[in-house]
Write an enzyme that holds these catalytic residues in place. Structure first.
Site, PDB file in Angstrom:
ATOM      1  N   PHE A  49       0.851  -1.183   0.000  1.00 23.28           N
ATOM      2  CA  PHE A  49       0.000   0.000   0.000  1.00 23.28           C
ATOM      3  C   PHE A  49       0.894   1.243   0.000  1.00 23.28           C
ATOM      4  O   PHE A  49       1.849   1.327   0.781  1.00 23.28           O
ATOM      5  CB  PHE A  49      -0.900  -0.020   1.236  1.00 23.28           C
ATOM      6  CG  PHE A  49      -1.988   1.002   1.181  1.00 23.28           C
ATOM      7  CD1 PHE A  49      -3.123   0.796   0.417  1.00 23.28           C
ATOM      8  CD2 PHE A  49      -1.875   2.188   1.884  1.00 23.28           C
ATOM      9  CE1 PHE A  49      -4.133   1.741   0.359  1.00 23.28           C
ATOM     10  CE2 PHE A  49      -2.882   3.147   1.829  1.00 23.28           C
ATOM     11  CZ  PHE A  49      -4.009   2.924   1.069  1.00 23.28           C
ATOM     12  N   ASP A 109       2.084  -5.930   7.610  1.00 18.13           N
ATOM     13  CA  ASP A 109       0.888  -5.102   7.606  1.00 18.13           C
ATOM     14  C   ASP A 109      -0.312  -6.027   7.371  1.00 18.13           C
ATOM     15  O   ASP A 109      -0.396  -6.700   6.338  1.00 18.13           O
ATOM     16  CB  ASP A 109       0.992  -4.041   6.494  1.00 18.13           C
ATOM     17  CG  ASP A 109      -0.185  -3.082   6.487  1.00 18.13           C
ATOM     18  OD1 ASP A 109      -1.283  -3.461   6.942  1.00 18.13           O
ATOM     19  OD2 ASP A 109      -0.015  -1.945   5.990  1.00 18.13           O
ATOM     20  N   TYR A 111     -10.903  -0.651  10.612  1.00 14.40           N
ATOM     21  CA  TYR A 111     -12.138  -0.178   9.979  1.00 14.40           C
ATOM     22  C   TYR A 111     -12.582  -1.052   8.810  1.00 14.40           C
ATOM     23  O   TYR A 111     -13.603  -0.797   8.202  1.00 14.40           O
ATOM     24  CB  TYR A 111     -12.008   1.285   9.513  1.00 14.40           C
ATOM     25  CG  TYR A 111     -10.694   1.633   8.841  1.00 14.40           C
ATOM     26  CD1 TYR A 111     -10.433   1.247   7.538  1.00 14.40           C
ATOM     27  CD2 TYR A 111      -9.717   2.348   9.524  1.00 14.40           C
ATOM     28  CE1 TYR A 111      -9.237   1.562   6.926  1.00 14.40           C
ATOM     29  CE2 TYR A 111      -8.510   2.674   8.929  1.00 14.40           C
ATOM     30  CZ  TYR A 111      -8.271   2.278   7.634  1.00 14.40           C
ATOM     31  OH  TYR A 111      -7.076   2.582   7.036  1.00 14.40           O
ATOM     32  N   LYS A 112     -11.772  -2.068   8.483  1.00 13.82           N
ATOM     33  CA  LYS A 112     -12.155  -2.940   7.362  1.00 13.82           C
ATOM     34  C   LYS A 112     -12.922  -4.149   7.917  1.00 13.82           C
ATOM     35  O   LYS A 112     -14.077  -4.017   8.300  1.00 13.82           O
ATOM     36  CB  LYS A 112     -10.916  -3.348   6.592  1.00 13.82           C
ATOM     37  CG  LYS A 112     -10.143  -2.163   6.000  1.00 13.82           C
ATOM     38  CD  LYS A 112      -8.902  -2.644   5.273  1.00 13.82           C
ATOM     39  CE  LYS A 112      -7.976  -1.510   4.862  1.00 13.82           C
ATOM     40  NZ  LYS A 112      -8.538  -0.638   3.842  1.00 13.82           N
ATOM     41  N   ARG A 168     -13.287  -3.822  -7.361  1.00 11.86           N
ATOM     42  CA  ARG A 168     -12.847  -4.633  -6.236  1.00 11.86           C
ATOM     43  C   ARG A 168     -14.046  -5.010  -5.363  1.00 11.86           C
ATOM     44  O   ARG A 168     -14.924  -4.177  -5.103  1.00 11.86           O
ATOM     45  CB  ARG A 168     -11.881  -3.748  -5.438  1.00 11.86           C
ATOM     46  CG  ARG A 168     -10.957  -4.413  -4.486  1.00 11.86           C
ATOM     47  CD  ARG A 168      -9.921  -3.418  -3.988  1.00 11.86           C
ATOM     48  NE  ARG A 168     -10.496  -2.397  -3.120  1.00 11.86           N
ATOM     49  CZ  ARG A 168      -9.880  -1.863  -2.068  1.00 11.86           C
ATOM     50  NH1 ARG A 168      -8.658  -2.253  -1.758  1.00 11.86           N
ATOM     51  NH2 ARG A 168     -10.447  -0.928  -1.341  1.00 11.86           N
TER      52      ARG A 168
HETATM   53  C1  LIG Z   1      -2.309  -2.111   3.566  1.00 12.14           C
HETATM   54  C2  LIG Z   1      -2.582  -0.743   4.099  1.00 12.14           C
HETATM   55  N1  LIG Z   1      -1.625  -0.099   4.789  1.00 12.14           N
HETATM   56  C3  LIG Z   1      -1.814   1.148   5.259  1.00 12.14           C
HETATM   57  C4  LIG Z   1      -3.006   1.820   5.066  1.00 12.14           C
HETATM   58  C5  LIG Z   1      -3.175   3.216   5.593  1.00 12.14           C
HETATM   59  O1  LIG Z   1      -3.982   3.196   6.727  1.00 12.14           O
HETATM   60  P1  LIG Z   1      -4.398   4.537   7.476  1.00 12.14           P
HETATM   61  O2  LIG Z   1      -5.070   5.417   6.482  1.00 12.14           O
HETATM   62  O3  LIG Z   1      -5.390   4.071   8.511  1.00 12.14           O
HETATM   63  O4  LIG Z   1      -3.203   5.147   8.077  1.00 12.14           O
HETATM   64  C6  LIG Z   1      -4.033   1.180   4.356  1.00 12.14           C
HETATM   65  C7  LIG Z   1      -5.327   1.852   4.133  1.00 12.14           C
HETATM   66  O5  LIG Z   1      -6.246   1.349   3.579  1.00 12.14           O
HETATM   67  C8  LIG Z   1      -3.816  -0.133   3.858  1.00 12.14           C
HETATM   68  O6  LIG Z   1      -4.750  -0.766   3.143  1.00 12.14           O
END
Ligand SMILES: Cc1ncc(COP(=O)(O)O)c(C=O)c1O
Length: 397
Positions: free
Chosen positions: A113, A184, A209-210, A356
């Site tokens: 990400f 992660d 939140y997912k 998705r």
């Molecule tokens: C794999 C991954 N890492 C990091 C993040 C970033 O998270 P945040 O916006 O809560 O800091 C996300 C957000 O969807 C994510 O999917």
């Protein structure tokens, strides 16, 4: 055996809507409203600041951390909550790098990400000292782990395609090369069985939140393997990570446990919602969730491939090689998703061309995914997407 008919009733699912985006934002737990009202009125309203003790707000981050820990194979007292996932990535990566001061490489992959990569670059810049972020293709991660690598920073399940890394194998390879692992779990926690202890992971982070349904902007979590709990360096050394916050010492002394990864005042309202959302997992067996998720995603793929010949599967075909989401490619992906949403099937779009869909057995049935595929078929065959209203992209896709 998990009773998914019961878990489904725990969520507010708007009438007529098929929600296949719980991989992005879980739905509202029905019990959240009453819980928030109670925190607002009886706790904050009536007890005012006394509620930190009388309602044990101060213990909430730890209690919630332990509840998340049970879903990801982390022992009691090894998960701290708060802040956002990006902040937790920063903390975990900094602590991991501090354990390998003689090495210079952070290894990650192009499927990660972007926020994780931005955070890594920012941290590397701030730390100086010749550190390097080395990006390889996801398939090349295993072969790229060598003795130059200080830390592997890997997201287990790819946010776009759902492709899943083998956490146990990569952790073991990293350890054999002397590297530290940061995982992660944003698209893993509550989506697939995770066992951080069995995988021997060093650090892990994730959002709630997912698949954990904690609500928009819900607090993140960080896991520190018990072997590093009293030595991992907390780069954001805030007072809530202090051994004795209310001693108000001038010197920072980190808490002896993962609590050292806490930073500032916990978001009590958000934690209360997350706490109530986690009630949904009582009596739920992750193996049942996984089996049901595979059933749902396999059925969805089969239905879509039969009905929509213009869509190309972008996710691994082997269900064991993906998490709990499936994506299809189409050059008009954005417009297709907008047309779907207008017809009450909610998924999302990821640039440049992916539509998705997330599979969340807690509140999604096989009937739902077949019905969603039928709407998608109509969007495609009747070209419902071909409407100027769907051409302009919103800020959030
Ligand atoms: C794999 C991954 N890492 C990091 C993040 C970033 O998270 P945040 O916006 O809560 O800091 C996300 C957000 O969807 C994510 O999917």
């Amino acid at each position: 055996m998990t009773d998914f008919a019961t878990t489904r009733r725990l969520f507010h699912l708007p009438e007529g809507v098929l929600y296949l985006d719980g991989n992005s934002l879980g739905p509202l737990p029905v019990a959240a409203e009453a819980r928030v009202r109670e925190v607002l009125t009886r706790e904050w309203g009536d007890q005012l600041i006394r509620a930190w003790n009388s309602a044990d707000w101060i213990g909430l981050p730890r209690r919630v951390g332990d509840r998340i820990g049970r879903l990801i194979g982390a022992p009691e007292g090894s998960v701290a909550t708060g802040d956002t996932l990006s902040v937790k990535v920063f903390q975990a990566l900094a602590a991991a790098l501090a354990l390998r001061p003689d090495r210079k490489v952070v290894l990650s992959d192009t499927g990660n990400f972007p926020s994780d990569l931005y955070i890594a670059s920012g941290l590397i810049q701030a730390l100086g000292g010749g550190l390097e972020l080395r990006l390889v293709e996801p398939e090349q991660v295993a072969d790229s782990i060598d003795e130059s690598v200080a830390v592997t920073l890997i997201t287990e399940v790819d946010y776009r395609t759902g492709r899943r890394h083998d956490m146990k194998a990569l952790t073991s390879k990293a350890h054999a090369a002397g590297a530290v692992t940061v995982w992660d779990l944003a698209h893993s926690a509550g989506a697939v069985p995770v066992d951080l202890t069995a995988a021997d992971a060093d650090f892990a982070v994730g959002c709630t939140y997912k698949y954990l349904n904690g609500g928009p902007g819900a607090p993140a979590f960080i896991y520190v393997a018990p072997r590093f709990a009293d030595s991992a360096r907390p780069i954001l050394s805030g007072w809530m990570g202090h051994e004795a916050p209310f001693a108000f010492d001038l010197d920072y002394r980190p808490h002896a446990s993962v609590e050292r990864m806490r930073v500032g005042t916990p978001p009590v309202l958000a934690l209360a919602v997350l706490d109530v959302a986690l009630d949904a997992w009582a009596g739920v067996d992750m193996a049942d969730v996984r089996a049901a998720s595979i059933r749902l995603s396999e059925r969805f793929i089969a239905e879509v491939e039969t009905r929509c010949s213009d869509l190309t599967l972008a996710s691994p075909r082997d269900p064991h090689a993906r998490g709990s989401q499936v994506s299809f490619r189409h050059p008009q992906g954005y417009a297709i998703m907008q047309a779907l949403i207008a017809n009450n099937v909610i998924g999302d779009f990821r640039a440049p061309d992916l539509i998705r869909f997330g599979f969340t057995p807690l509140y999604l049935s096989e009937e739902d995914v077949v019905a969603a595929a039928k709407v998608l078929e109509r969007v495609m065959t009747e070209r419902l997407w071909d409407d100027p209203a769907y051409a302009t992209r919103s800020k959030v896709t």
